[in-house]
Design a protein around this motif. Structure first.
Motif, PDB file in Angstrom:
ATOM      1  N   LEU A   7      10.420  14.662   4.756  1.00  0.00           N
ATOM      2  CA  LEU A   7      10.976  13.398   5.218  1.00  0.00           C
ATOM      3  C   LEU A   7       9.991  12.485   5.640  1.00  0.00           C
ATOM      4  O   LEU A   7      10.436  11.286   5.647  1.00  0.00           O
ATOM      5  CB  LEU A   7      11.799  13.747   6.726  1.00  0.00           C
ATOM      6  CG  LEU A   7      12.888  14.761   6.170  1.00  0.00           C
ATOM      7  CD1 LEU A   7      13.571  15.137   7.658  1.00  0.00           C
ATOM      8  CD2 LEU A   7      13.975  14.247   5.410  1.00  0.00           C
ATOM      9  N   GLU A   8       8.679  12.989   6.011  1.00  0.00           N
ATOM     10  CA  GLU A   8       7.543  11.923   6.426  1.00  0.00           C
ATOM     11  C   GLU A   8       6.300  12.669   6.373  1.00  0.00           C
ATOM     12  O   GLU A   8       6.421  13.942   6.454  1.00  0.00           O
ATOM     13  CB  GLU A   8       7.985  11.520   8.000  1.00  0.00           C
ATOM     14  CG  GLU A   8       7.186  10.474   8.488  1.00  0.00           C
ATOM     15  CD  GLU A   8       7.280  10.050   9.660  1.00  0.00           C
ATOM     16  OE1 GLU A   8       7.895   8.767  10.133  1.00  0.00           O
ATOM     17  OE2 GLU A   8       6.988  10.895  10.667  1.00  0.00           O
ATOM     18  N   ILE A   9       5.410  11.884   5.810  1.00  0.00           N
ATOM     19  CA  ILE A   9       3.860  12.321   6.001  1.00  0.00           C
ATOM     20  C   ILE A   9       3.212  11.130   6.946  1.00  0.00           C
ATOM     21  O   ILE A   9       3.259   9.808   6.624  1.00  0.00           O
ATOM     22  CB  ILE A   9       3.506  12.363   4.665  1.00  0.00           C
ATOM     23  CG1 ILE A   9       4.141  13.392   3.748  1.00  0.00           C
ATOM     24  CG2 ILE A   9       1.847  12.652   4.585  1.00  0.00           C
ATOM     25  CD1 ILE A   9       3.470  13.707   2.319  1.00  0.00           C
ATOM     26  N   ARG A  64      -6.396   4.822   7.738  1.00  0.00           N
ATOM     27  CA  ARG A  64      -5.803   3.534   7.452  1.00  0.00           C
ATOM     28  C   ARG A  64      -5.519   3.436   6.188  1.00  0.00           C
ATOM     29  O   ARG A  64      -5.820   4.222   5.166  1.00  0.00           O
ATOM     30  CB  ARG A  64      -6.767   2.243   7.722  1.00  0.00           C
ATOM     31  CG  ARG A  64      -7.990   2.157   6.701  1.00  0.00           C
ATOM     32  CD  ARG A  64      -9.084   1.185   6.808  1.00  0.00           C
ATOM     33  NE  ARG A  64      -9.939   1.205   5.790  1.00  0.00           N
ATOM     34  CZ  ARG A  64     -11.453   0.715   5.745  1.00  0.00           C
ATOM     35  NH1 ARG A  64     -11.647   0.343   7.176  1.00  0.00           N
ATOM     36  NH2 ARG A  64     -12.275   1.027   4.774  1.00  0.00           N
ATOM     37  N   ARG A  65      -4.484   2.337   5.688  1.00  0.00           N
ATOM     38  CA  ARG A  65      -4.151   2.384   4.258  1.00  0.00           C
ATOM     39  C   ARG A  65      -5.306   2.017   3.221  1.00  0.00           C
ATOM     40  O   ARG A  65      -6.078   1.213   3.590  1.00  0.00           O
ATOM     41  CB  ARG A  65      -3.261   1.271   4.229  1.00  0.00           C
ATOM     42  CG  ARG A  65      -2.292   1.316   2.783  1.00  0.00           C
ATOM     43  CD  ARG A  65      -1.168   0.293   2.506  1.00  0.00           C
ATOM     44  NE  ARG A  65      -1.718  -0.913   2.349  1.00  0.00           N
ATOM     45  CZ  ARG A  65      -0.896  -2.099   1.638  1.00  0.00           C
ATOM     46  NH1 ARG A  65       0.336  -1.770   1.478  1.00  0.00           N
ATOM     47  NH2 ARG A  65      -1.383  -3.297   1.612  1.00  0.00           N
ATOM     48  N   GLU A  70      -2.046   2.734  -4.091  1.00  0.00           N
ATOM     49  CA  GLU A  70      -0.997   3.244  -5.079  1.00  0.00           C
ATOM     50  C   GLU A  70      -1.374   4.572  -5.414  1.00  0.00           C
ATOM     51  O   GLU A  70      -0.579   5.394  -5.903  1.00  0.00           O
ATOM     52  CB  GLU A  70      -0.887   2.083  -6.029  1.00  0.00           C
ATOM     53  CG  GLU A  70      -0.598   0.784  -5.441  1.00  0.00           C
ATOM     54  CD  GLU A  70      -1.471  -0.183  -5.245  1.00  0.00           C
ATOM     55  OE1 GLU A  70      -2.781   0.503  -5.076  1.00  0.00           O
ATOM     56  OE2 GLU A  70      -1.258  -1.366  -4.952  1.00  0.00           O
ATOM     57  N   ARG A  71      -2.745   4.745  -5.650  1.00  0.00           N
ATOM     58  CA  ARG A  71      -3.231   6.215  -6.111  1.00  0.00           C
ATOM     59  C   ARG A  71      -2.639   7.342  -5.195  1.00  0.00           C
ATOM     60  O   ARG A  71      -2.230   8.539  -5.733  1.00  0.00           O
ATOM     61  CB  ARG A  71      -4.652   6.035  -6.323  1.00  0.00           C
ATOM     62  CG  ARG A  71      -5.526   5.414  -7.282  1.00  0.00           C
ATOM     63  CD  ARG A  71      -6.808   5.288  -7.269  1.00  0.00           C
ATOM     64  NE  ARG A  71      -7.567   6.695  -7.104  1.00  0.00           N
ATOM     65  CZ  ARG A  71      -8.879   7.015  -6.643  1.00  0.00           C
ATOM     66  NH1 ARG A  71      -9.642   6.082  -6.056  1.00  0.00           N
ATOM     67  NH2 ARG A  71      -9.079   8.393  -6.679  1.00  0.00           N
ATOM     68  N   LEU A  72      -2.906   7.235  -4.057  1.00  0.00           N
ATOM     69  CA  LEU A  72      -2.599   8.295  -2.843  1.00  0.00           C
ATOM     70  C   LEU A  72      -0.877   8.437  -3.083  1.00  0.00           C
ATOM     71  O   LEU A  72      -0.603   9.430  -3.097  1.00  0.00           O
ATOM     72  CB  LEU A  72      -3.086   8.022  -1.706  1.00  0.00           C
ATOM     73  CG  LEU A  72      -2.838   8.770  -0.551  1.00  0.00           C
ATOM     74  CD1 LEU A  72      -3.224  10.347  -0.856  1.00  0.00           C
ATOM     75  CD2 LEU A  72      -3.186   8.328   0.792  1.00  0.00           C
ATOM     76  N   GLU A  73      -0.163   7.136  -2.955  1.00  0.00           N
ATOM     77  CA  GLU A  73       1.310   7.298  -3.076  1.00  0.00           C
ATOM     78  C   GLU A  73       1.895   7.889  -4.185  1.00  0.00           C
ATOM     79  O   GLU A  73       2.789   8.496  -4.188  1.00  0.00           O
ATOM     80  CB  GLU A  73       1.672   5.704  -2.711  1.00  0.00           C
ATOM     81  CG  GLU A  73       1.241   5.298  -1.330  1.00  0.00           C
ATOM     82  CD  GLU A  73       1.414   3.934  -0.936  1.00  0.00           C
ATOM     83  OE1 GLU A  73       1.827   2.998  -2.012  1.00  0.00           O
ATOM     84  OE2 GLU A  73       0.786   3.391   0.087  1.00  0.00           O
ATOM     85  N   VAL A  88       3.021   7.100   6.222  1.00  0.00           N
ATOM     86  CA  VAL A  88       2.883   5.945   7.509  1.00  0.00           C
ATOM     87  C   VAL A  88       1.339   6.254   7.858  1.00  0.00           C
ATOM     88  O   VAL A  88       0.763   7.238   8.170  1.00  0.00           O
ATOM     89  CB  VAL A  88       3.716   6.648   8.807  1.00  0.00           C
ATOM     90  CG1 VAL A  88       3.670   5.561   9.875  1.00  0.00           C
ATOM     91  CG2 VAL A  88       5.124   6.827   8.292  1.00  0.00           C
ATOM     92  N   TYR A  89       0.710   5.097   7.683  1.00  0.00           N
ATOM     93  CA  TYR A  89      -0.787   5.031   7.761  1.00  0.00           C
ATOM     94  C   TYR A  89      -0.911   4.762   9.416  1.00  0.00           C
ATOM     95  O   TYR A  89      -0.277   4.135  10.070  1.00  0.00           O
ATOM     96  CB  TYR A  89      -1.396   4.097   6.873  1.00  0.00           C
ATOM     97  CG  TYR A  89      -1.184   4.510   5.595  1.00  0.00           C
ATOM     98  CD1 TYR A  89      -2.120   5.306   4.866  1.00  0.00           C
ATOM     99  CD2 TYR A  89      -0.357   3.557   4.644  1.00  0.00           C
ATOM    100  CE1 TYR A  89      -1.686   5.675   3.527  1.00  0.00           C
ATOM    101  CE2 TYR A  89      -0.441   3.950   3.334  1.00  0.00           C
ATOM    102  CZ  TYR A  89      -0.916   4.985   2.621  1.00  0.00           C
ATOM    103  OH  TYR A  89      -0.680   5.006   1.295  1.00  0.00           O
ATOM    104  N   GLY A  90      -2.448   5.090   9.840  1.00  0.00           N
ATOM    105  CA  GLY A  90      -2.602   4.743  11.042  1.00  0.00           C
ATOM    106  C   GLY A  90      -1.852   5.356  12.306  1.00  0.00           C
ATOM    107  O   GLY A  90      -1.835   4.622  13.404  1.00  0.00           O
ATOM    108  N   CYS A  91      -1.544   6.550  12.115  1.00  0.00           N
ATOM    109  CA  CYS A  91      -0.830   7.390  12.847  1.00  0.00           C
ATOM    110  C   CYS A  91      -1.830   8.207  13.776  1.00  0.00           C
ATOM    111  O   CYS A  91      -2.944   8.061  13.858  1.00  0.00           O
ATOM    112  CB  CYS A  91       0.062   8.416  12.424  1.00  0.00           C
ATOM    113  SG  CYS A  91       1.548   7.651  11.459  1.00  0.00           S
ATOM    114  N   ALA A  92      -1.348   8.312  14.914  1.00  0.00           N
ATOM    115  CA  ALA A  92      -1.755   9.177  15.867  1.00  0.00           C
ATOM    116  C   ALA A  92      -2.298  10.655  15.576  1.00  0.00           C
ATOM    117  O   ALA A  92      -3.302  11.415  16.062  1.00  0.00           O
ATOM    118  CB  ALA A  92      -1.346   9.283  17.221  1.00  0.00           C
TER     119      ALA A  92
END
Length: 363
Positions: free
Chosen positions: A176-178, A183-184, A189-192, A200-204
């Motif tokens: 559902l979510e990673i 940071r992005r 695009e390679r990672l995605e 979701v980048y820049g998370c805790a």
């Protein structure tokens, strides 16, 4: 890429040869002189063939930061994951691949994550409709590296878990979510593309969220006999490792003492210290030096014993509560919900274990 390099510091944290070897091989394929980098940091991966050998985690981190700098690729961790297979973990890989469902696989991975490296921790928490596998690192080790190096390690770990899940579940497995702390990346695009989603980048935190429909679906490679044999081998490996590692040895000694004492009720720290020939103050100090506490070891021991006992069809939940030193079944049930998000009976049913005919313990 930052020029700052991690300074090796005394630490008991270690990492599995198979885990580090995959990083070395990927860097070598990118033209990096890995032999020179190993010599620079004092790491000798090339002189060992045992995939279950262990190396200081801070040396692995120092090597990896230099390898990333030499390759000039902030997504090098992703490339390692693409070349890695769960079976490279030997007995841990066999146990994971033989799990009854993904939920059981994630619980097992959380339980044995320190076999891969005790510089990281995985926690699997059950929620309403979805559950979360959270990955954290030992700041005492990771703080010596730059951001790109730390992020790449979690790229490696998260993608390894996602790919392993797809191998078992099928190509249509989709979290559902990673969430990623990184940071992005410039070439996001390679990672995605390999994750097949936009994290979701820049998370805790670094986490994978999966719905229960996917987590609970039976897997075609499930094999209880393989799991039992592999987990037995892992426990023997952990005992041997602890005997060679002064920091890891004490928690294992405490866990062994607790297993003997728990059927008589929850042991006091003073009782365990006496069993080990230590003063209560010495026991507390040595646990603090190892980054742990008596309560942490008690909870971890109870959690692991609970999972083991629940796999034994002849034991009722009430009997397991007694073996774990709980005064009431309801107290055990509440503790087990904190550990897994499920009641003991629900966990047994989800894992496909038989329920004792006289097991009417409360949920």
């Amino acid at each position: 890429m930052s020029a700052a390099l991690p300074t090796p510091t005394p630490t008991y944290a270690s990492a599995l040869h198979a885990w580090l070897r995959a990083a070395r091989d990927t860097a070598r394929q990118r033209g990096v002189d890995t032999a020179a980098l190993q010599a620079e940091v004092g790491l000798d991966l090339d002189g060992h063939n045992d995939p279950m050998a262990r190396f200081p985690a801070h040396l692995g981190l120092a090597f990896w930061q230099r390898a990333m700098a030499a390759a000039g690729d902030e997504l090098l961790g992703m490339e390692v994951a693409l070349a890695f297979l769960p079976l490279n973990f030997n007995d841990l890989g066999y146990a994971l691949m033989a799990s009854a469902n993904l939920s059981e696989m994630y619980l097992r991975l959380s339980r044995f994550a320190h076999v891969v490296t005790d510089a990281a921790d995985l926690r699997f928490t059950r929620g309403d409709g979805a559950s979360t596998l959270t990955l954290t690192g030992d700041n005492a080790v990771l703080s010596r590296a730059d951001d790109l190096t730390r992020w790449s390690i979690f790229d490696y770990a998260v993608l390894t878990i996602v790919r392993g899940s797809r191998m078992l579940y099928g190509r249509d497995f989709m979290p559902l979510e990673i969430r990623l702390q990184r940071r992005r990346p410039a070439q996001h695009e390679r990672l995605e593309r390999v994750l097949r989603c936009v994290p979701v980048y820049g998370c805790a935190d670094n986490a994978i969220v999966v719905d229960h429909a996917q987590l609970d679906r039976p897997l075609s490679f499930a094999n209880g006999a393989v799991v039992q044999a592999s987990e037995g081998a892992l426990e023997r490996y952990r005992a041997q490792w602890a005997a060679q590692d002064p920091a890891a040895q004490l928690p294992v000694q405490i866990a062994t003492a607790l297993q003997d004492l728990l059927p008589s009720g929850e042991p006091r720290q003073d009782d365990v210290a006496a069993r080990l020939g230590l003063s209560p103050r010495s026991l507390q100090r040595r646990l603090q030096e190892a980054g742990s506490s008596y309560r942490d070891v008690l909870n971890q021991t109870r959690h692991q014993l609970a999972l083991h006992h629940l796999g034994q069809a002849q034991l009722s939940v009430g009997e397991i509560a007694f073996l774990l030193g709980f005064s009431e079944v309801s107290a055990f049930t509440r503790a087990f919900r904190r550990w897994t998000g499920l009641s003991p009976r629900a966990w047994r049913q989800q894992a496909g274990h038989a329920l004792p005919a006289d097991d009417h313990a409360e949920d």
